[in-house]
Design a protein around this motif. Structure first.
Motif, PDB file in Angstrom:
ATOM      1  N   TYR A 171     -14.042  19.614  36.635  1.00  0.00           N
ATOM      2  CA  TYR A 171     -14.504  18.805  35.543  1.00  0.00           C
ATOM      3  C   TYR A 171     -15.971  19.193  35.673  1.00  0.00           C
ATOM      4  N   ARG A 172     -16.624  19.893  34.472  1.00  0.00           N
ATOM      5  CA  ARG A 172     -17.788  20.150  34.220  1.00  0.00           C
ATOM      6  C   ARG A 172     -18.228  21.375  35.392  1.00  0.00           C
ATOM      7  N   GLY A 173     -17.177  22.019  35.595  1.00  0.00           N
ATOM      8  CA  GLY A 173     -17.300  23.372  36.482  1.00  0.00           C
ATOM      9  C   GLY A 173     -17.198  23.055  37.796  1.00  0.00           C
ATOM     10  N   ARG A 174     -16.861  21.862  38.255  1.00  0.00           N
ATOM     11  CA  ARG A 174     -16.573  21.635  39.640  1.00  0.00           C
ATOM     12  C   ARG A 174     -15.030  21.075  39.871  1.00  0.00           C
ATOM     13  N   LEU A 175     -14.792  21.370  41.120  1.00  0.00           N
ATOM     14  CA  LEU A 175     -13.323  21.062  41.600  1.00  0.00           C
ATOM     15  C   LEU A 175     -13.069  19.800  41.307  1.00  0.00           C
ATOM     16  N   ALA A 176     -12.124  19.241  40.784  1.00  0.00           N
ATOM     17  CA  ALA A 176     -11.685  17.676  40.537  1.00  0.00           C
ATOM     18  C   ALA A 176     -10.309  17.586  41.241  1.00  0.00           C
ATOM     19  N   GLY A 177     -10.278  16.848  42.301  1.00  0.00           N
ATOM     20  CA  GLY A 177      -9.072  16.771  42.968  1.00  0.00           C
ATOM     21  C   GLY A 177      -8.573  15.437  42.520  1.00  0.00           C
ATOM     22  N   SER A 178      -7.295  15.429  42.330  1.00  0.00           N
ATOM     23  CA  SER A 178      -6.279  14.376  41.903  1.00  0.00           C
ATOM     24  C   SER A 178      -6.344  13.264  43.074  1.00  0.00           C
ATOM     25  N   GLY A 179      -6.580  11.741  42.462  1.00  0.00           N
ATOM     26  CA  GLY A 179      -6.619  10.718  43.406  1.00  0.00           C
ATOM     27  C   GLY A 179      -7.874  10.619  43.975  1.00  0.00           C
ATOM     28  N   LEU A 180      -8.593  11.722  44.655  1.00  0.00           N
ATOM     29  CA  LEU A 180      -9.989  11.489  44.984  1.00  0.00           C
ATOM     30  C   LEU A 180     -10.817  11.467  43.906  1.00  0.00           C
ATOM     31  N   VAL A 181     -10.676  12.057  42.914  1.00  0.00           N
ATOM     32  CA  VAL A 181     -11.615  11.869  41.856  1.00  0.00           C
ATOM     33  C   VAL A 181     -11.657  10.471  41.308  1.00  0.00           C
ATOM     34  N   ILE A 182     -10.623   9.705  41.227  1.00  0.00           N
ATOM     35  CA  ILE A 182     -10.528   8.475  40.895  1.00  0.00           C
ATOM     36  C   ILE A 182     -11.478   7.544  41.671  1.00  0.00           C
ATOM     37  N   TRP A 183     -11.455   7.839  43.257  1.00  0.00           N
ATOM     38  CA  TRP A 183     -12.387   7.027  44.030  1.00  0.00           C
ATOM     39  C   TRP A 183     -13.886   7.318  43.732  1.00  0.00           C
ATOM     40  N   GLU A 184     -14.153   8.678  43.454  1.00  0.00           N
ATOM     41  CA  GLU A 184     -15.265   9.005  43.297  1.00  0.00           C
ATOM     42  C   GLU A 184     -15.880   8.361  42.046  1.00  0.00           C
TER      43      GLU A 184
ATOM     44  N   CYS B  51      -9.583  21.175  53.010  1.00  0.00           N
ATOM     45  CA  CYS B  51      -8.968  20.948  51.550  1.00  0.00           C
ATOM     46  C   CYS B  51      -9.244  19.369  51.366  1.00  0.00           C
ATOM     47  N   GLN B  52      -9.499  18.928  50.115  1.00  0.00           N
ATOM     48  CA  GLN B  52     -10.111  17.592  49.726  1.00  0.00           C
ATOM     49  C   GLN B  52      -8.840  16.721  50.230  1.00  0.00           C
ATOM     50  N   PRO B  53      -8.926  15.460  50.808  1.00  0.00           N
ATOM     51  CA  PRO B  53     -10.129  14.755  50.674  1.00  0.00           C
ATOM     52  C   PRO B  53     -11.268  14.945  52.073  1.00  0.00           C
ATOM     53  N   ALA B  54     -10.645  15.821  53.014  1.00  0.00           N
ATOM     54  CA  ALA B  54     -11.464  15.983  54.049  1.00  0.00           C
ATOM     55  C   ALA B  54     -12.400  17.208  54.149  1.00  0.00           C
ATOM     56  N   GLY B  55     -12.090  17.998  53.104  1.00  0.00           N
ATOM     57  CA  GLY B  55     -12.842  19.159  52.882  1.00  0.00           C
ATOM     58  C   GLY B  55     -13.120  19.609  51.421  1.00  0.00           C
ATOM     59  N   ARG B  56     -13.344  20.872  51.105  1.00  0.00           N
ATOM     60  CA  ARG B  56     -13.776  21.232  49.648  1.00  0.00           C
ATOM     61  C   ARG B  56     -12.651  21.655  48.686  1.00  0.00           C
ATOM     62  N   PHE B  57     -11.587  22.218  49.235  1.00  0.00           N
ATOM     63  CA  PHE B  57     -10.547  22.963  48.146  1.00  0.00           C
ATOM     64  C   PHE B  57      -9.558  22.159  47.973  1.00  0.00           C
TER      65      PHE B  57
END
Length: 591
Positions: free
Chosen positions: A157-170, A311-317
């Motif tokens: 999303y807008r050039g940044r990784l968007a992780g499923s589930g986590l993106v909802i809480w963000e 790896c998300q949610p504890a990390g970046r990827f």
């Protein structure tokens, strides 16, 4: 390999001592093109438990993967029969898919026991599909193998990784802060689902499929292959071939899912930053296969294991990065070299864990760290207890610097905080009152949600990861949370979860009142309300449990038979039924 061994399916389709029943069972299976020569050939009959459907989008691609499974079964000399499993879609089923995990389990047990099957391929993906399938395979104990569906491709999303589930809480926090509007909320969340597959974060889906591989029930490398990759269909073919061999070898779940295998899974869970839902499901699987596994084992085996996967949610990827970095085999190789795995544990490949992962290599050290240079040391789940509950879990790998600085950095009492409880009677009450100024919620509060466990909800919903009032969100402040329910494995909230016994049966959270002070001590793994024993006893004497109203027949049955989250939230009458094929024999004839 003894290919002359009498197969279970022959008791239906090729029993010369009972021609009447053999004919009855046989004739209807000829009506769509199967032949007597096939069904009476002594070839293994392989079921394919199909969890994908339009109601289960996370697993829907299994409908096409099953074609490759069937081709693998046929090429190995078996006969494939595909059948539907009860749908379990985490984001579709209300009040919660957890309610139906045991229902899907019961249904699959009846299919595996009552039909002419010699082995089964378990198609898994979305959160509850993996445990329900493994629980059933454990109970019946005929040769079984897991085919994971794999995560979605990376979302952006807008050039940044968007992780499923986590993106909802963000996005929820951004909306509360006024930083985005409704349309941007929808766009942001939709960007996290770019392809077929389950969550691309290390949520419950990917965690449980990695643990299915770690416990030995899928072929090496199966868990994390992204759903659209060609390797996923290739794995489906290999899985189809292998299950036929397993039938000839009589290699069953009870030979694979031993105590050592579950301890391997616990170590892997810590290394990948697995979901807090994993102890519930793995404890349930263990109980159905007859292995003594408790939350104490998660503390003993897993708490001091380091976090290796960024790896998300504890990390970046995200999951696609995890796969390309080496996936579960690379993580297990690191753990094996560090002496944290039982290398002699048997797997569905017919080889041991040590043999499976001996040559696995890490392709990207940004994503999978070495055990000597981890992302976080001693990063396993914390198993908590105290005067509010006997057992709960907290995911230490998502305790961020801001949270640690605010709540856990008192030099006089490190890793300890005391907070004022704000008590909600469920998610509806929380949403109605979280912004009520009369509650006086500030950064020294802890949000508590009760009546969300297996009996109360029913099923235990993922609702404990509560955000603070909008004003605190805008100030960038998050609050500790506590509850007798669960939270999404994709959440980055360091909540205290799965509190057992739950409040609806008189657990300690039922006695809590807004304004009570709670002391959380991570080093001692204690959570206590700061009340005298006399006050606690007085409250217990006056306690009135909630009257629960079921909306469906299954809800009533479930409530009357489910156990606590700490022991797996099992359908308790079913736990005594184990090794059905070996101990209970064939079912009676139908006519």
């Amino acid at each position: 390999m003894n290919q002359k061994r009498k197969l279970r399916s022959q008791a239906w389709w090729d029993d010369a001592t009972n021609p009447e029943m053999t004919a009855l069972y046989l004739e209807r299976y000829l009506n769509f093109g199967l032949t007597r020569e096939e069904l009476q050939s002594g070839r293994p009959v392989i079921g394919i438990a199909q969890t994908g459907s339009d109601l289960v989008p996370c697993n829907r691609h299994h409908l096409s993967l099953a074609v490759r499974v069937k081709e693998g079964v046929r090429d190995a000399g078996g006969i494939p029969l595909e059948f539907p499993a009860h749908p379990l879609q985490e984001t579709g089923k209300r009040p919660t898919a957890a309610l139906d995990r045991n229902l899907a389990y019961l249904g699959l047990v009846e299919v595996l026991h009552g039909y002419p099957l010699d082995g089964v391929v378990l198609t898994t993906g979305c959160d509850k599909t993996t445990p329900s399938c493994l629980m059933a395979a454990a109970t019946v104990d005929l040769p079984a193998i897991v085919l994971s569906g794999g995560p979605m491709l990376n979302g952006y999303y807008r050039g940044r990784l968007a992780g499923s589930g986590l993106v909802i809480w963000e996005a929820r926090r951004l909306l509360a802060a006024g930083s985005i509007d409704y349309r941007e909320f929808m766009d942001m969340v939709a960007a996290a689902a770019p392809s077929v597959g389950h969550c691309n974060t290390m949520g419950t889906a990917l965690s449980m499929n990695v643990l299915a591989e770690a416990v030995g029930m899928s072929l090496p490398g199966c868990a994390a292959i992204p759903a659209p990759y060609r390797e996923r269909a290739q794995m489906a073919y290999a899985t189809g071939r292998r299950i036929v061999e397993m039938v000839h070898e009589d290699l069953t779940p009870s030979a694979i899912m031993t105590k050592a295998a579950f301890e391997n899974a616990i170590a892997v869970a810590s290394a990948i930053g697995a979901s807090t839902n994993c102890p519930i499901h793995m404890n349930a699987i263990a109980r159905h296969v007859g292995v003594d596994l408790t939350n104490d084992d998660w503390q003993r085996v897993g708490q001091d294991v380091h976090l290796l996967v960024d790896c998300q949610p504890a990390g970046r990827f995200l999951g696609e990065d995890f796969y390309r970095a080496g996936g579960a085999p690379a993580v297990m190789n690191e753990l094996l070299r560090a002496g944290r795995l039982h290398g002699d544990a048997l797997t569905v490949s017919g080889r041991t864990v040590g043999e499976n992962v001996a040559s696995a290599a890490v392709a990207n050290r940004d994503v999978i760290r070495s055990y000597e240079d981890p992302l976080l040391r001693a990063a396993g789940l914390l198993v908590m207890s105290g005067n509010l509950f006997d057992s709960a879990v907290m995911k230490s790998s998502v305790i961020g610097e801001i949270f640690r600085d605010r709540y856990l950095s008192d030099p006089a009492n490190p890793d300890v905080f005391v907070a004022r409880a704000i008590v909600f009677e469920g998610p509806e009450d929380y949403h109605a009152r979280i912004n009520d100024p009369s509650l006086g919620i500030d950064e020294r509060c802890i949000l508590v949600m009760r009546n969300t466990g297996p009996i109360a909800y029913p099923g235990s919903a993922e609702v404990v990861n509560m955000d603070p009032p909008d004003a605190l969100v805008r100030a960038g402040i998050s609050l500790p949370t506590l509850g007798d329910g669960r939270q999404s494995g994709t959440s980055d909230s360091p909540s205290i979860l799965n509190a057992s016994p739950e409040s609806a049966v008189g657990g300690g959270l039922a006695l809590l009142r807004t304004g009570d002070r709670i002391r959380v001590d991570l080093r001692r793994r204690r959570v206590d309300v700061l009340l005298s024993d006399d006050e606690i006893e007085q409250r217990r004497r006056s306690l009135k449990l909630p009257e629960l109203e079921s909306q469906t027949p299954w809800q009533e049955i479930y409530r009357n038979a489910v156990g606590p989250l700490s022991t797996g939230a099992c359908f308790e009458p079913a736990v005594r039924y184990q090794h059905l094929v070996q101990l209970r024999g064939l079912p009676r004839h139908s006519h």
